[in-house]
Scaffold this motif. Sequence first.
Motif, PDB file in Angstrom:
ATOM      1  N   LEU A 151       0.831  -1.202   0.000  1.00 31.34           N
ATOM      2  CA  LEU A 151       0.000   0.000   0.000  1.00 31.34           C
ATOM      3  C   LEU A 151       0.866   1.253   0.000  1.00 31.34           C
ATOM      4  CD1 LEU A 151      -2.700   1.522   0.301  1.00 31.34           C
ATOM      5  CD2 LEU A 151      -2.509   1.166   2.771  1.00 31.34           C
ATOM      6  N   LEU A 152       1.885   1.275   0.850  1.00 28.35           N
ATOM      7  CA  LEU A 152       2.750   2.454   0.932  1.00 28.35           C
ATOM      8  C   LEU A 152       3.503   2.679  -0.367  1.00 28.35           C
ATOM      9  CD1 LEU A 152       4.148   1.989   4.551  1.00 28.35           C
ATOM     10  CD2 LEU A 152       2.300   3.487   3.786  1.00 28.35           C
ATOM     11  N   VAL A 153       3.969   1.600  -0.996  1.00 28.42           N
ATOM     12  CA  VAL A 153       4.661   1.729  -2.279  1.00 28.42           C
ATOM     13  C   VAL A 153       3.708   2.274  -3.336  1.00 28.42           C
ATOM     14  CG1 VAL A 153       5.723   0.431  -4.167  1.00 28.42           C
ATOM     15  CG2 VAL A 153       6.417  -0.013  -1.816  1.00 28.42           C
ATOM     16  N   ALA A 154       2.466   1.771  -3.350  1.00 28.15           N
ATOM     17  CA  ALA A 154       1.489   2.220  -4.347  1.00 28.15           C
ATOM     18  C   ALA A 154       1.185   3.706  -4.206  1.00 28.15           C
ATOM     19  CB  ALA A 154       0.200   1.407  -4.221  1.00 28.15           C
ATOM     20  N   LEU A 155       1.230   4.226  -2.967  1.00 32.93           N
ATOM     21  CA  LEU A 155       0.921   5.635  -2.738  1.00 32.93           C
ATOM     22  C   LEU A 155       2.106   6.549  -3.044  1.00 32.93           C
ATOM     23  CD1 LEU A 155      -1.177   5.437   0.535  1.00 32.93           C
ATOM     24  CD2 LEU A 155      -1.991   6.020  -1.742  1.00 32.93           C
ATOM     25  N   ARG A 156       3.303   5.979  -3.155  1.00 33.87           N
ATOM     26  CA  ARG A 156       4.491   6.787  -3.461  1.00 33.87           C
ATOM     27  C   ARG A 156       4.944   6.663  -4.902  1.00 33.87           C
ATOM     28  NH1 ARG A 156       6.585   4.639   1.644  1.00 33.87           N
ATOM     29  NH2 ARG A 156       7.743   3.129   0.417  1.00 33.87           N
ATOM     30  N   ARG A 157       4.505   5.636  -5.582  1.00 29.94           N
ATOM     31  CA  ARG A 157       5.040   5.323  -6.907  1.00 29.94           C
ATOM     32  C   ARG A 157       4.704   6.419  -7.916  1.00 29.94           C
ATOM     33  NH1 ARG A 157       6.551   0.295  -8.606  1.00 29.94           N
ATOM     34  NH2 ARG A 157       5.436  -0.734  -6.902  1.00 29.94           N
TER      35      ARG A 157
END
Length: 242
Positions: free
Chosen positions: A187-193
């Motif tokens: 989730l965190l990666v998806a929000l930063r990508r």
Amino acid sequence: MRVRHGLRDLLRGLRHRESTPQGRPAAADSELLLRVLCHEFRTPVSTLGALTRLLADERRELTADDRRAISELARDQAAHLQSLLRDATAGTGVLTLPPQPEPAVPLAGILREAAALVPADRRRARVTRRAASCPVPAGRSRQVLVNLVENALRHGPPDGQVGLYASLRGPGLSILVTDEGRVDDALLVALRRPAPAVGMSGLGLWIARQLVATDGGALRAHRLRPRGVALEVLLPMARPLG
């Protein structure tokens, strides 16, 4: 408030970069364009299926407000699906149309439609009076909140509670979609990508971020205690309707 339809702008931007030598390779942009369209086809189709199941479930009693919200959301999702079909079949021309203004509507109606996706015994909602009357872009806001609610239903516990909350926060509007899942690395990666990963994983959150950013907003994740996750849509305040 004159703003553009986020998804159409996104698709138009991808098409424009295909003809730009300094941009990404045309094949990569075409592949991303196809994935965005496939994801956005999935959203109204799955939403219409969920609404149909709600109406057909004789074990659940629906209030008049529930039925009204379900009907309005079904109508809007069908119109969104028709718009996507036109965009997908009309070719380059539809992706290079002049920007169209997005009508603004009170947040309360959009929240009511998104909440209709959640079974009544799993639904939690709280909206302040001032937040309910805030004008928001109709199409983009509906698309973002429906995506986030569907994500909560898909990734949270099968019988977990799903919440929708809205209030004024500082100079802006805060809308929370909560479930009883957890904040994980994906989730965190998806929000930063900055660009979506290969495949469909995280694509919905990436699209939601683009739509929110169109209005100068942001999408954030928060851990809840003792358990749960909240995705927060932060939007700048617009002038009241009327």
